[in-house]
Scaffold this active site. Sequence first.
Site, PDB file in Angstrom:
ATOM      1  N   THR A 188      43.930  43.997  52.677  1.00  0.00           N
ATOM      2  CA  THR A 188      44.399  45.352  52.427  1.00  0.00           C
ATOM      3  C   THR A 188      44.446  46.140  53.731  1.00  0.00           C
ATOM      4  OG1 THR A 188      43.500  45.355  50.183  1.00  0.00           O
ATOM      5  CG2 THR A 188      43.896  47.505  51.202  1.00  0.00           C
ATOM      6  N   GLY A 229      38.514  33.562  47.737  1.00  0.00           N
ATOM      7  CA  GLY A 229      38.616  34.996  47.545  1.00  0.00           C
ATOM      8  C   GLY A 229      37.313  35.654  47.945  1.00  0.00           C
ATOM      9  N   SER A 252      38.808  37.338  52.439  1.00  0.00           N
ATOM     10  CA  SER A 252      39.610  36.439  51.607  1.00  0.00           C
ATOM     11  C   SER A 252      40.469  35.494  52.435  1.00  0.00           C
ATOM     12  CB  SER A 252      40.519  37.247  50.671  1.00  0.00           C
ATOM     13  OG  SER A 252      39.766  38.034  49.795  1.00  0.00           O
ATOM     14  N   ASP A 312      29.472  45.151  47.799  1.00  0.00           N
ATOM     15  CA  ASP A 312      28.948  46.072  46.790  1.00  0.00           C
ATOM     16  C   ASP A 312      29.606  47.442  46.917  1.00  0.00           C
ATOM     17  OD1 ASP A 312      26.913  47.087  44.793  1.00  0.00           O
ATOM     18  OD2 ASP A 312      26.351  48.278  46.550  1.00  0.00           O
ATOM     19  N   GLU A 351      37.823  42.462  44.514  1.00  0.00           N
ATOM     20  CA  GLU A 351      36.376  42.675  44.690  1.00  0.00           C
ATOM     21  C   GLU A 351      35.558  41.981  43.604  1.00  0.00           C
ATOM     22  OE1 GLU A 351      35.457  43.692  47.392  1.00  0.00           O
ATOM     23  OE2 GLU A 351      37.263  44.665  48.127  1.00  0.00           O
ATOM     24  N   GLY A 373      42.209  29.819  50.087  1.00  0.00           N
ATOM     25  CA  GLY A 373      41.378  29.031  49.186  1.00  0.00           C
ATOM     26  C   GLY A 373      40.033  29.641  48.880  1.00  0.00           C
ATOM     27  N   GLU A 428      36.062  37.876  35.349  1.00  0.00           N
ATOM     28  CA  GLU A 428      35.364  36.686  34.869  1.00  0.00           C
ATOM     29  C   GLU A 428      34.070  36.474  35.658  1.00  0.00           C
ATOM     30  OE1 GLU A 428      39.371  36.684  33.439  1.00  0.00           O
ATOM     31  OE2 GLU A 428      38.606  36.851  35.496  1.00  0.00           O
ATOM     32  N   GLY A 444      56.841  54.602  25.347  1.00  0.00           N
ATOM     33  CA  GLY A 444      57.967  53.838  24.844  1.00  0.00           C
ATOM     34  C   GLY A 444      58.798  53.261  25.975  1.00  0.00           C
TER      35      GLY A 444
END
Length: 385
Positions: free
Chosen positions: A163, A136, A131, A241, A365, A134, A369, A341
């Site tokens: 990460t 990912g 990543s 994957d 990953e 601009g 979308e 709650g």
Amino acid sequence: MTSLTTAPPAPERTRTIDRTTVRAFVDEHIMPRADAYDREGTVPEDILERIAEAGLWAPFLPAELGGQGLDLVTLGEVHEEVGRGCSSVRSLLTVHTMLSWALQRWGSAEQIERWGRDLAAGRVLGSFCLSEAGAGSDAAGIRTTAEPHGGGWLLNGRKKWITGGQRSDLFLVFARTETSIIALLVPRATPGVAVLPIEDMLGTRASMLAELEFTDVRLGPDALLGPASFAAGMVLSGTLDLGRYSVASGSTGILQACLEACAHYTARRTVGGSPLRELALIRAKLSDMVTDLRAARLLCHQAGALKDAGDPGTIMATWVAKYFASTAAARHSTEAVQVHGANGCSTDYPVARLYRDAKVMEIIEGSNEIQRITIADEAYREWSL
């Protein structure tokens, strides 16, 4: 960093790694401190060492490298159980797994000799560096460059949202050449590598995210993982994957944690003198959690079984598993907060952390979308004729 030429052999492990043993490990060492990790924004060294002692960093590596040759179905179960305890810890396992798996699959004998056993033992921790600000999961948008230099490579650029970047010892960096995208193994201690911590994220706050800056980083020819022009089609797609599979499994773990938290809370919390568990709406929410948990677990199992069988259908099975499990985790973590709650909005209960972590699962990953577009494309290829 330790080279295998000087490193002692990894200790033999007698404990079997499976869902039961990992669940016990998580219950004892991770779950009681997961909220503290979230507040502090880091996973402490003693837990990283305990993970190493348990053999969980890369148990799928073969025994000759210090692993257990664990099958991928069981690896998914391991990552589910760790995700049930703490998504930040599971995220560290994910990127270490991606680098270790790529090394085992496409590394030279010399590269495997240098790094394999240390990765299996957790003496060296790894991160996956694709990543950028601009770009990912879009490899076509990579701007980090690698130029031939003195028989090796000259690396320049920036990677973001890495990460484990604050802690990792070895980075698998994807960079653009004049003709292709390549994958490079970059030790943290290499001159020109700068690590810039990223803090105060919405979720997985203890995953030690960082931005990496590479300024005229000189690497030898042995840094190249696989031949040039190989990374985009094989190293890149294969590791992504496996990362999606881990995220799908970890999202299933979030579902399990939501179910456990809600069952525990509603069995003890009373309204008008009766436990919340007696209310029909509460029981409906829990029944939906149970159903989606079982469905997510089965989808992950199918993806893992196809990987173990070497079936290319595993790629689409993993897309489906990741999409279903992450959306279900986001939906039911929202319900878990609602069930608790006002308590669910506080740091006194884990559901607030689960809610924030689940949102991240819908993005990393490959966003949901992108997954929906990919799954629909597959549907048209298979059934539109």
